[in-house]
Design a protein around this motif. Sequence first.
Motif, PDB file in Angstrom:
ATOM      1  N   LYS A  55       7.168  53.044  14.018  1.00 50.66           N
ATOM      2  CA  LYS A  55       6.710  54.422  14.083  1.00 50.66           C
ATOM      3  C   LYS A  55       7.744  55.359  13.455  1.00 50.66           C
ATOM      4  N   VAL A  56       7.238  56.469  12.935  1.00 49.43           N
ATOM      5  CA  VAL A  56       8.100  57.503  12.374  1.00 49.43           C
ATOM      6  C   VAL A  56       7.977  58.739  13.252  1.00 49.43           C
ATOM      7  N   PHE A  57       9.121  59.314  13.605  1.00 43.55           N
ATOM      8  CA  PHE A  57       9.160  60.480  14.481  1.00 43.55           C
ATOM      9  C   PHE A  57       9.745  61.674  13.742  1.00 43.55           C
ATOM     10  N   GLN A  58       9.542  62.831  14.322  1.00 41.62           N
ATOM     11  CA  GLN A  58       9.992  64.069  13.694  1.00 41.62           C
ATOM     12  C   GLN A  58      10.640  64.969  14.727  1.00 41.62           C
ATOM     13  N   VAL A  59      11.744  65.601  14.334  1.00 41.88           N
ATOM     14  CA  VAL A  59      12.400  66.596  15.180  1.00 41.88           C
ATOM     15  C   VAL A  59      12.677  67.831  14.327  1.00 41.88           C
ATOM     16  N   ASP A  60      12.840  68.940  14.998  1.00 42.37           N
ATOM     17  CA  ASP A  60      13.095  70.197  14.316  1.00 42.37           C
ATOM     18  C   ASP A  60      14.278  70.871  14.979  1.00 42.37           C
ATOM     19  N   VAL A  61      15.212  71.335  14.174  1.00 39.19           N
ATOM     20  CA  VAL A  61      16.391  72.025  14.685  1.00 39.19           C
ATOM     21  C   VAL A  61      16.068  73.503  14.817  1.00 39.19           C
ATOM     22  N   LYS A  62      16.315  74.057  15.983  1.00 35.48           N
ATOM     23  CA  LYS A  62      16.065  75.472  16.204  1.00 35.48           C
ATOM     24  C   LYS A  62      17.141  76.313  15.524  1.00 35.48           C
ATOM     25  N   SER A  63      16.706  77.215  14.654  1.00 35.16           N
ATOM     26  CA  SER A  63      17.632  78.127  13.958  1.00 35.16           C
ATOM     27  C   SER A  63      18.772  77.344  13.333  1.00 35.16           C
ATOM     28  N   MET A  64      18.401  76.384  12.480  1.00 38.17           N
ATOM     29  CA  MET A  64      19.397  75.429  11.980  1.00 38.17           C
ATOM     30  C   MET A  64      20.462  76.096  11.115  1.00 38.17           C
ATOM     31  N   PHE A  65      20.137  77.163  10.360  1.00 37.36           N
ATOM     32  CA  PHE A  65      21.137  77.801   9.515  1.00 37.36           C
ATOM     33  C   PHE A  65      22.250  78.458  10.322  1.00 37.36           C
ATOM     34  N   LEU A  66      22.001  78.719  11.597  1.00 36.57           N
ATOM     35  CA  LEU A  66      23.008  79.387  12.421  1.00 36.57           C
ATOM     36  C   LEU A  66      24.169  78.471  12.780  1.00 36.57           C
ATOM     37  N   TYR A  67      24.056  77.186  12.458  1.00 33.27           N
ATOM     38  CA  TYR A  67      25.136  76.242  12.755  1.00 33.27           C
ATOM     39  C   TYR A  67      26.123  76.113  11.603  1.00 33.27           C
ATOM     40  N   GLY A  68      25.773  76.587  10.428  1.00 33.93           N
ATOM     41  CA  GLY A  68      26.648  76.440   9.274  1.00 33.93           C
ATOM     42  C   GLY A  68      27.754  77.483   9.252  1.00 33.93           C
ATOM     43  N   LYS A  69      28.965  77.061   9.015  1.00 33.15           N
ATOM     44  CA  LYS A  69      30.118  77.956   8.961  1.00 33.15           C
ATOM     45  C   LYS A  69      30.150  78.708   7.637  1.00 33.15           C
ATOM     46  N   VAL A  70      30.489  79.988   7.707  1.00 31.29           N
ATOM     47  CA  VAL A  70      30.629  80.824   6.514  1.00 31.29           C
ATOM     48  C   VAL A  70      32.107  80.978   6.200  1.00 31.29           C
ATOM     49  N   LEU A 129      23.289  82.964   8.078  1.00 29.87           N
ATOM     50  CA  LEU A 129      21.980  83.478   8.453  1.00 29.87           C
ATOM     51  C   LEU A 129      20.982  83.128   7.360  1.00 29.87           C
ATOM     52  N   TYR A 130      19.719  83.162   7.715  1.00 32.57           N
ATOM     53  CA  TYR A 130      18.677  82.934   6.722  1.00 32.57           C
ATOM     54  C   TYR A 130      18.729  84.036   5.673  1.00 32.57           C
ATOM     55  N   GLY A 131      18.641  83.636   4.425  1.00 33.81           N
ATOM     56  CA  GLY A 131      18.688  84.584   3.328  1.00 33.81           C
ATOM     57  C   GLY A 131      19.984  84.556   2.559  1.00 33.81           C
ATOM     58  N   LEU A 132      21.062  84.071   3.172  1.00 35.40           N
ATOM     59  CA  LEU A 132      22.333  83.948   2.459  1.00 35.40           C
ATOM     60  C   LEU A 132      22.247  82.844   1.413  1.00 35.40           C
ATOM     61  N   HIS A 133      22.876  83.059   0.278  1.00 36.44           N
ATOM     62  CA  HIS A 133      22.853  82.050  -0.776  1.00 36.44           C
ATOM     63  C   HIS A 133      23.528  80.758  -0.330  1.00 36.44           C
ATOM     64  N   GLN A 134      24.571  80.854   0.461  1.00 35.79           N
ATOM     65  CA  GLN A 134      25.327  79.668   0.855  1.00 35.79           C
ATOM     66  C   GLN A 134      24.817  79.040   2.139  1.00 35.79           C
ATOM     67  N   ALA A 135      23.752  79.578   2.732  1.00 38.21           N
ATOM     68  CA  ALA A 135      23.268  79.070   4.015  1.00 38.21           C
ATOM     69  C   ALA A 135      22.803  77.615   3.948  1.00 38.21           C
ATOM     70  N   PRO A 136      21.975  77.203   2.953  1.00 41.04           N
ATOM     71  CA  PRO A 136      21.549  75.796   2.923  1.00 41.04           C
ATOM     72  C   PRO A 136      22.714  74.827   2.767  1.00 41.04           C
ATOM     73  N   ARG A 137      23.680  75.185   1.934  1.00 41.20           N
ATOM     74  CA  ARG A 137      24.833  74.291   1.740  1.00 41.20           C
ATOM     75  C   ARG A 137      25.671  74.194   3.016  1.00 41.20           C
ATOM     76  N   ALA A 138      25.862  75.308   3.705  1.00 43.68           N
ATOM     77  CA  ALA A 138      26.654  75.289   4.942  1.00 43.68           C
ATOM     78  C   ALA A 138      25.967  74.435   6.006  1.00 43.68           C
ATOM     79  N   TRP A 139      24.631  74.522   6.081  1.00 45.27           N
ATOM     80  CA  TRP A 139      23.916  73.699   7.061  1.00 45.27           C
ATOM     81  C   TRP A 139      24.006  72.221   6.713  1.00 45.27           C
ATOM     82  N   TYR A 140      23.844  71.872   5.446  1.00 43.62           N
ATOM     83  CA  TYR A 140      23.906  70.463   5.060  1.00 43.62           C
ATOM     84  C   TYR A 140      25.289  69.881   5.343  1.00 43.62           C
ATOM     85  N   GLU A 141      26.331  70.629   5.075  1.00 44.24           N
ATOM     86  CA  GLU A 141      27.680  70.136   5.339  1.00 44.24           C
ATOM     87  C   GLU A 141      27.895  69.910   6.836  1.00 44.24           C
ATOM     88  N   THR A 142      27.374  70.811   7.647  1.00 38.12           N
ATOM     89  CA  THR A 142      27.525  70.659   9.102  1.00 38.12           C
ATOM     90  C   THR A 142      26.775  69.435   9.605  1.00 38.12           C
TER      91      THR A 142
END
Length: 509
Positions: free
Chosen positions: A179-194, A222-235
């Motif tokens: 089986k394949v399962f799915q989870v969702d992180v709440k406000s995931m961009f808020l975990y990335g360090k700026v 925060l959502y909308g920052l250019h570096q937000a996706p990269r900061a989340w992926y690194e975390t």
Amino acid sequence: MSHYQSDSTQVDVLPVPEVASIKELKDHPVTNIIGNLQDGVKTRSLVDNTCLYTCIKDSGVLDDCSCSCFISQVEPKNVEMALNDNNWIEAMQKELAQFDKLKVWNLVDLPKGAYPIGTKWVFKCKKDDRGVVVRNKARLVVQGFNQQEGIDYTEVYAPVARLEAIRLFLAFASFKGFKVFQVDVKSMFLYGKVKEEVYVCQPPGFEDPLNPNMVFKLDKALYGLHQAPRAWYETLSTHLLANDFVRGKIDSTLFIKKSGGDYLLVQIYVDDIIFGSTNKGLCKDFEGVMNSKFEMSAMGELSFFLGLQVNQKEDGFFIHQSKYVKDILSRFKMADCIPYDTPIPVNHKLNSDPDGKDVDCRLYRAMIGSLMYLTASRPDIMFAVCICSRFQAKPKESHSIAVKRIVRYLKGKQRLGLWYPHGSNFDFNAYTDSDFGGCYLDRKSTTGGCQFLGNRLVSWQCKKQTTVSISTCEAEYIAAVSCCSQILWIQQQLRDYGLNFTRTPMLCR
């Protein structure tokens, strides 16, 4: 009493009193007031329905109509409209409470020479795969278009999984039968360090009355920052690698953990995460690993992912986009159209049509864009969409008729999709073909190809060649080169799954 008399009728007229009577009202007795006097006046929309919702849910009669009583069905156009609805106020307060919990920012005075970035509320009614509103989501986003490169951000690249990688993941899961399962992180961009110093304005409608001129300094993205996706992926990647996961050598969004003869596969697409394992215990361990650092919302078995509907049955997976097809028919007002049996005629003869009647180019491009995303699970319309997409610069009425024919074809074939059976063979085979000078604009040929893992179709292509072929042999050779490059990518991808395909037959027609 006076009266007026004519030759035929007689009407009585009553005199109007000179002074209207006045009715005196007394104060309502305080003893008859229900509830706490300090709460003030509440309208029905402001009454807390939590108790009623709990009673309905516990009684087992909660349905879609019951849920709509506690969730706003209308997305506000601005923050002023949202502040007049208690449901959206609660959604915004939850978003700001998450900021305080994760220590996203600090209220400070704006340094001299610094410029704050504006913020904006984005409101969205979240729907399930049936189109029913299940949640009101208020997101505070930063106006990242005001950021200056080198000052507010530097590196912004973050890897994103390809749709072919998602289909490979599901094909491998169907082959192994787990089986394949799915989870969702709440406000995931808020975990990335700026790393940079970024200042943002206070949220509209929630300004501090004592310090209205102060701004927030961001410690996390925060959502909308250019570096937000990269900061989340690194975390996220750092956390997974610290828990004995191995990153894929080709696909950096794939993480694998081996335990004896079992293994756990995790595929990431920004904040959406799917995972599966041959051992159910490893799935439980993965949930514990994620919950130890992030706040998760467990979503159970995978059913809806990136617009793809996945039905996990006992004998295999069925991947389709029937909901998206209905949205296309509704968006372009073709829900009641007459269906066609084929998406495009055999001899279509579509050309630039310089003498044809012009049509709305925005509507034409919107239809092409919608159909292109639908090709994620519908290879049957790939060629037709490829042909029609060549005329987006100056679409004519003949081109619009061709695109509408594709939509009319979808009307009669809404439930078509991909079938990945359990336990069948997993041999890797590829097919390729090409026409000769099929494009009437520049006489270039069109390349087509598809790749199978057993009887599971995982990848397909249809693209106009970049050069003009002078023979059918040359056109076929270019098509074979394109198919070969896709084969090499799939081979490298499957090596992360522990499968080594050194020889792959490629059939050229």
